[in-house]
Design an enzyme around this catalytic site. Sequence first.
Site, PDB file in Angstrom:
ATOM      1  NE  ARG A  55       8.636  -3.398   5.016  1.00  0.00           N
ATOM      2  CZ  ARG A  55       7.438  -2.938   5.380  1.00  0.00           C
ATOM      3  NH1 ARG A  55       6.670  -2.370   4.483  1.00  0.00           N
ATOM      4  NH2 ARG A  55       7.007  -3.062   6.603  1.00  0.00           N
TER       5      ARG A  55
ATOM      6  NE  ARG B 172       9.245  -0.565   8.362  1.00  0.00           N
ATOM      7  CZ  ARG B 172       7.983  -0.306   8.083  1.00  0.00           C
ATOM      8  NH1 ARG B 172       7.668   0.163   6.907  1.00  0.00           N
ATOM      9  NH2 ARG B 172       7.042  -0.528   8.957  1.00  0.00           N
TER      10      ARG B 172
ATOM     11  NE  ARG C 155      -1.407   0.699  11.736  1.00  0.00           N
ATOM     12  CZ  ARG C 155      -0.457   0.979  10.843  1.00  0.00           C
ATOM     13  NH1 ARG C 155      -0.557   2.050  10.089  1.00  0.00           N
ATOM     14  NH2 ARG C 155       0.560   0.189  10.739  1.00  0.00           N
TER      15      ARG C 155
ATOM     16  NE  ARG D 278       4.655  -3.641  11.675  1.00  0.00           N
ATOM     17  CZ  ARG D 278       5.646  -4.037  10.862  1.00  0.00           C
ATOM     18  NH1 ARG D 278       6.591  -4.851  11.306  1.00  0.00           N
ATOM     19  NH2 ARG D 278       5.691  -3.627   9.636  1.00  0.00           N
TER      20      ARG D 278
ATOM     21  CE  LYS E  55      -0.844  -0.274   4.952  1.00  0.00           C
ATOM     22  NZ  LYS E  55       0.164   0.717   5.390  1.00  0.00           N
TER      23      LYS E  55
HETATM   24  P1  AMP Z   1       3.297   1.455   8.988  1.00  0.00           P
HETATM   25  O1  AMP Z   1       4.476   1.939   8.222  1.00  0.00           O
HETATM   26  O2  AMP Z   1       1.998   2.075   8.524  1.00  0.00           O
HETATM   27  O3  AMP Z   1       3.222  -0.032   9.069  1.00  0.00           O
HETATM   28  O4  AMP Z   1       3.484   1.994  10.491  1.00  0.00           O
HETATM   29  C1  AMP Z   1       4.605   1.618  11.268  1.00  0.00           C
HETATM   30  C2  AMP Z   1       4.273   1.767  12.732  1.00  0.00           C
HETATM   31  O5  AMP Z   1       3.943   3.134  13.027  1.00  0.00           O
HETATM   32  C3  AMP Z   1       3.087   0.971  13.222  1.00  0.00           C
HETATM   33  O6  AMP Z   1       3.401  -0.374  13.515  1.00  0.00           O
HETATM   34  C4  AMP Z   1       2.671   1.758  14.457  1.00  0.00           C
HETATM   35  O7  AMP Z   1       3.561   1.517  15.529  1.00  0.00           O
HETATM   36  C5  AMP Z   1       2.906   3.189  14.003  1.00  0.00           C
HETATM   37  N1  AMP Z   1       1.682   3.728  13.343  1.00  0.00           N
HETATM   38  C6  AMP Z   1       1.555   4.081  12.036  1.00  0.00           C
HETATM   39  N2  AMP Z   1       0.323   4.527  11.771  1.00  0.00           N
HETATM   40  C7  AMP Z   1      -0.352   4.471  12.942  1.00  0.00           C
HETATM   41  C8  AMP Z   1      -1.688   4.783  13.334  1.00  0.00           C
HETATM   42  N3  AMP Z   1      -2.597   5.244  12.455  1.00  0.00           N
HETATM   43  N4  AMP Z   1      -2.019   4.606  14.640  1.00  0.00           N
HETATM   44  C9  AMP Z   1      -1.126   4.160  15.535  1.00  0.00           C
HETATM   45  N5  AMP Z   1       0.127   3.811  15.240  1.00  0.00           N
HETATM   46  C10 AMP Z   1       0.525   3.970  13.951  1.00  0.00           C
END
Ligand code: AMP
Length: 206
Positions: A130, A136, A91, A147, A16
């Site tokens: 990845r 990461r 989320r 996650r 995404k």
């Molecule tokens: P992502 O790159 O979207 O997978 O986000 C990486 C991490 O950032 C997540 O595992 C959360 O710890 C934090 N995070 C990102 N977006 C959110 C959100 N909308 N609400 C809470 N935590 C978030």
Amino acid sequence: MTAARLLIIGPQGSGKGTQGVRIAEALGIPAISTGDVFRANVAGGTPLGLKVKAIIEAGDLVPDELTSEIVRDRLTQDDAGVGFLLDGYPRNLGQVGDLDTFLDARDQPLTAVIELAVPREESIRRLSLRAAEQGRSDDNAESIAKRLSIYESETAPILDVYRERGIVDEVDGVGSLDDVYARIVAALDARGIAASDASASSAPSV
Ligand code: AMP
């Protein structure tokens, strides 16, 4: 022509982020990724970064209040006036409520939600790749499992809310980047959100 106020949603590893950037570029709107905002702050050692570092590495969610505040600030900036693409927010149901309150007050509801559907095994396979490529810090086995389980228990249910509003397009996320991109463009086109002038073959790969 429908305004492009979009959300792209899918499990970790669904692609995404990549697709969101590409679609946003084609539509001339900013792609707003809360994950990117948090990672940039962690990398920069900002007060926000220090606050969220451990939460992100553990694969937990940053508190809604903090996250929603960041998104509201970003959506208030000028470039988001013509439209925006949200990636990774909302989320959970609490964040859906926060976003509704903000967008309803501006009379600018979301116009489409792209659901990138990818089977769990495929997500895990891509996330492991990845991890090897990008290193990461939250792409370790324990964090990945957490996650994905948060996605299934907290994030997937928000799709029901948007489905009731008739704005969800489910797009098959398995295939080449170009194929998946073309499916998203077609879905948006059908809603009068025209990204079609940036066809899948001529759009730059990202
Ligand atoms: P992502 O790159 O979207 O997978 O986000 C990486 C991490 O950032 C997540 O595992 C959360 O710890 C934090 N995070 C990102 N977006 C959110 C959100 N909308 N609400 C809470 N935590 C978030």
